[in-house]
Motif scaffolding. Sequence first.
Motif, short mmCIF file in Angstrom:
data_model
loop_
_atom_site.label_atom_id
_atom_site.label_comp_id
_atom_site.label_asym_id
_atom_site.label_seq_id
_atom_site.Cartn_x
_atom_site.Cartn_y
_atom_site.Cartn_z
N LYS A 150 0.79 -1.22 0.00
CA LYS A 150 0.00 0.00 0.00
C LYS A 150 0.82 1.28 0.00
O LYS A 150 0.35 2.31 -0.47
N HIS A 151 2.03 1.26 0.53
CA HIS A 151 2.80 2.50 0.67
C HIS A 151 2.99 3.26 -0.65
O HIS A 151 2.70 4.46 -0.71
N PRO A 152 3.43 2.61 -1.72
CA PRO A 152 3.57 3.34 -2.98
C PRO A 152 2.23 3.88 -3.50
O PRO A 152 2.19 4.99 -4.04
N LEU A 153 1.17 3.14 -3.32
CA LEU A 153 -0.14 3.58 -3.80
C LEU A 153 -0.62 4.82 -3.06
O LEU A 153 -1.11 5.77 -3.67
N VAL A 154 -0.46 4.82 -1.75
CA VAL A 154 -0.87 5.97 -0.95
C VAL A 154 0.00 7.18 -1.29
O VAL A 154 -0.50 8.29 -1.45
N THR A 155 1.30 6.97 -1.45
CA THR A 155 2.21 8.06 -1.82
C THR A 155 1.81 8.68 -3.15
O THR A 155 1.74 9.91 -3.29
N LEU A 156 1.54 7.84 -4.14
CA LEU A 156 1.15 8.34 -5.46
C LEU A 156 -0.19 9.07 -5.40
O LEU A 156 -0.34 10.14 -5.99
N SER A 157 -1.15 8.51 -4.65
CA SER A 157 -2.46 9.18 -4.57
C SER A 157 -2.36 10.52 -3.87
O SER A 157 -2.99 11.50 -4.30
N GLU A 158 -1.58 10.60 -2.82
CA GLU A 158 -1.43 11.87 -2.11
C GLU A 158 -0.73 12.91 -2.97
O GLU A 158 -1.12 14.08 -2.98
N ALA A 159 0.31 12.50 -3.69
CA ALA A 159 1.05 13.44 -4.55
C ALA A 159 0.16 13.96 -5.67
O ALA A 159 0.13 15.17 -5.94
N LEU A 160 -0.57 13.08 -6.32
CA LEU A 160 -1.42 13.49 -7.43
C LEU A 160 -2.59 14.34 -6.94
O LEU A 160 -2.93 15.35 -7.56
N ALA A 161 -3.19 13.97 -5.83
CA ALA A 161 -4.30 14.74 -5.27
C ALA A 161 -3.83 16.16 -4.91
O ALA A 161 -4.52 17.14 -5.24
N ALA A 162 -2.69 16.27 -4.27
CA ALA A 162 -2.17 17.59 -3.90
C ALA A 162 -1.87 18.42 -5.14
O ALA A 162 -2.18 19.62 -5.20
N HIS A 163 -1.29 17.79 -6.14
CA HIS A 163 -0.93 18.49 -7.38
C HIS A 163 -2.18 19.01 -8.11
O HIS A 163 -2.16 20.11 -8.66
N GLN A 164 -3.24 18.23 -8.09
CA GLN A 164 -4.45 18.61 -8.81
C GLN A 164 -5.46 19.34 -7.95
O GLN A 164 -6.51 19.77 -8.43
N GLY A 165 -5.16 19.50 -6.66
CA GLY A 165 -6.07 20.21 -5.77
C GLY A 165 -7.37 19.48 -5.51
O GLY A 165 -8.43 20.10 -5.38
N VAL A 166 -7.29 18.15 -5.45
CA VAL A 166 -8.48 17.33 -5.18
C VAL A 166 -8.19 16.42 -3.99
O VAL A 166 -7.08 16.41 -3.46
N THR A 167 -9.16 15.64 -3.59
CA THR A 167 -8.98 14.69 -2.49
C THR A 167 -8.60 13.32 -3.04
O THR A 167 -8.71 13.06 -4.23
#
Length: 82
Positions: free
Chosen positions: A4-21
């Motif tokens: 799960k660690h890579p998946l959570v890291t990728l989701s958090e980075a992309l969400a922050a970049h796009q300004g979404v949750t």
Amino acid sequence: METKHPLVTLSEALAAHQGVTHFAISMRAKGKGDFFKRLMRPGADCRTKTAAEVVDWFSENWPGDLEWPREIPRPRKKKEAA
């Protein structure tokens, strides 16, 4: 390392970049909004096949103006592999 660690890291980075949750990223990647929410729970994980599919989705949909996290190996894009 947990699956799960890579998946959570990728989701958090992309969400922050796009300004979404992470809900929005989960809807795009898996078609359901609770995938990353469930994954973030202590002790939670997912199947290896699911993790590979989600990492592939991130790789295919990663914006060009956002650096891929260095600690996560990036799969080759399917278009490049062909």
